[in-house]
Design an enzyme around this catalytic site. Structure first.
Site: not given
Ligand code: SAH
Ligand code: SF4
Length: 404
Positions: A121, A134, A141, A145, A148, A377
């Site tokens: 995205e 962004c 990933c 975290c 996230c 985010c």
């Protein structure tokens, strides 16, 4: 053993990836483009000039096919067309938020046997004085975290430079934002819409440093997309050994996802902290090439209710950053389905921000943008993964029916 100790710091990224048979020229360096032309028989003495022409067609005019390149001979255009494309990632979905934020779900070319097409995205956030794109650096990933959404994605692979540059091309295509667009391309306003880039989409850019570096060199090229390094910010969760190299080889602005002021808590929020604790991270920041009062490091701090948002945390944050040319970005936590965290109360965010402000830091609280389209985010997670989660649920439901 605590839950924390059993959470692995990272997952393994996919290495098998089959690139498309006919590659895109988007994202190649000038040198690689010259080599590609050499491969098509363009004599060495002509290559630099041809690269210059083709570069202009791609990045200033937004060409999507070779036949518009009228300054290039017909013969060479035909050869280019036989061997290459000007493809960008394919837009699977475009969502536009009530606040003007746009999110694109992009399908990447190439394939991995046995896997669905890879998707990332990319989000465009317009503001009065700038437009920020962004950009993602990985599919998913490898880091985990705990706050996230992207970190929960199973499949991870590094993006190629072309796929990173391709996100900027898609945004310029859709926004009509090429400097001198072709007649059939909308846009051409004197003011650029995409003025800033943040490497804050999916993925940890310092785990894909070489490709991110090569991509950003293309993005910053003054005769092409022309977004200067000072308007490009790379955000990292704290891959300490690569921070200096990012400064030396890319030379962009740096943002650190700090989120906690002591190792115990940061270990939980950003498990990578177990490998590179806060003291090491801040030492790397102090030595970041080019850091100065006019080139400050941004420290991102996500506001998690009852977790890291006390007045004591704010005071400790200020003490911790003493001596580092810093900006502090307080980010209201963006919730996602299944998360155990909540966003701090507004009142608490204001208290926290006041302490930071009184210590001499401008502390803008980043207004969450595009919440209605899950574009903020940490909410980026590809539909592929959502689909497979849904499928997993369906499978589980079927298994339950079977066992009844
Ligand atoms: N991997 C890099 C860059 C991508 S994440 C990094 O971690 O820095 C971009 C930013 O969004 C980071 O500061 C990250 O901590 C933050 N973020 C992740 N999930 C979030 C969420 N749910 N709410 C608010 N910010 C989040
Ligand atoms: Fe990865 Fe950044 Fe999300 Fe952590 S916050 S899981 S490093 S994308």
């Amino acid at each position: 053993m605590s839950v924390l100790e059993t959470t692995p710091i990272e997952k393994v990224a996919l290495e098998r990836y089959v690139a498309p048979a006919k590659p895109s020229l988007v994202g190649l360096s000038r040198a690689a483009l010259a080599d590609a032309l050499g491969g098509l028989g363009v004599p060495e003495a002509q290559r630099k000039m041809r690269v210059q022409q083709i570069w202009h067609w791609i990045y200033v005019r937004g060409a999507t096919s070779f036949d518009v390149m009228t300054s290039v001979s017909k013969e060479l255009r035909a050869k280019l067309d036989e061997n290459f494309t000007l493809a960008r990632p394919e837009i699977v979905a475009e969502q536009i938020s009530v606040d003007g934020t746009r999110k694109w779900l992009l399908r990447l070319p190439g394939e991995v046997p046995g896997e669905r097409p890879h998707e990332v995205e990319c989000v465009y956030i317009p503001d009065e004085d700038r437009g920020t794109l962004c950009v993602s650096s990985q599919v998913g990933c490898t880091l985990n975290c705990s706050f996230c959404h992207t970190g929960t994605q199973r499949l991870v692979r590094n993006l190629t430079p072309g796929e990173i540059v391709g996100q900027v091309m898609v945004a310029r295509d859709r926004l009509g934002d090429f400097a001198s667009p072709l007649p059939d391309h909308p846009g051409g306003a004197s003011k650029r819409l995409v003025t800033n880039i943040v490497m804050m989409g999916m993925g940890e850019p310092l785990y894909n440093l070489d490709h991110v570096r090569d991509a950003l060199a293309v993005v910053a090229d003054g005769e092409g997309l022309s977004i200067s390094k000072r308007r490009i910010t790379l955000s990292t969760s704290g891959v300490v050994p690569e921070i200096a190299r990012a400064g030396e080889e890319i030379g962009c602005m740096l943002a650190i996802s700090l989120h906690a002021v002591n190792d115990e808590l940061r270990n939980q929020l950003v498990p990578l902290n177990r490998k590179y604790p806060i003291a090491q991270l801040l030492a790397a920041c102090r030595h970041y090439p080019g850091v100065s009062n006019s080139r400050r490091i941004t420290f991102e701090y996500v506001m998690l209710k009852g977790v890291n948002d006390s007045v004591e945390d704010a005071k400790a944050l200020v003490r911790l950053l003493k001596g580092i040319p810093a900006k502090i970005n307080l980010i209201p936590f963006n919730p996602w389905p299944g998360t155990k965290y909540e966003c701090s109360d507004w009142e608490q965010i204001e208290k926290f921000s006041q302490i930071v402000f009184d210590a001499g830091y401008a502390s803008p609280v980043r207004t969450p943008r595009g919440r209605d389209i899950l574009a903020a985010c940490g909410q980026l997670k590809s539909a592929t993964e959502k689909l497979s989660a849904r499928e997993r649920l369906a499978l589980r439901a079927m298994a339950m029916v079977d066992s009844e």
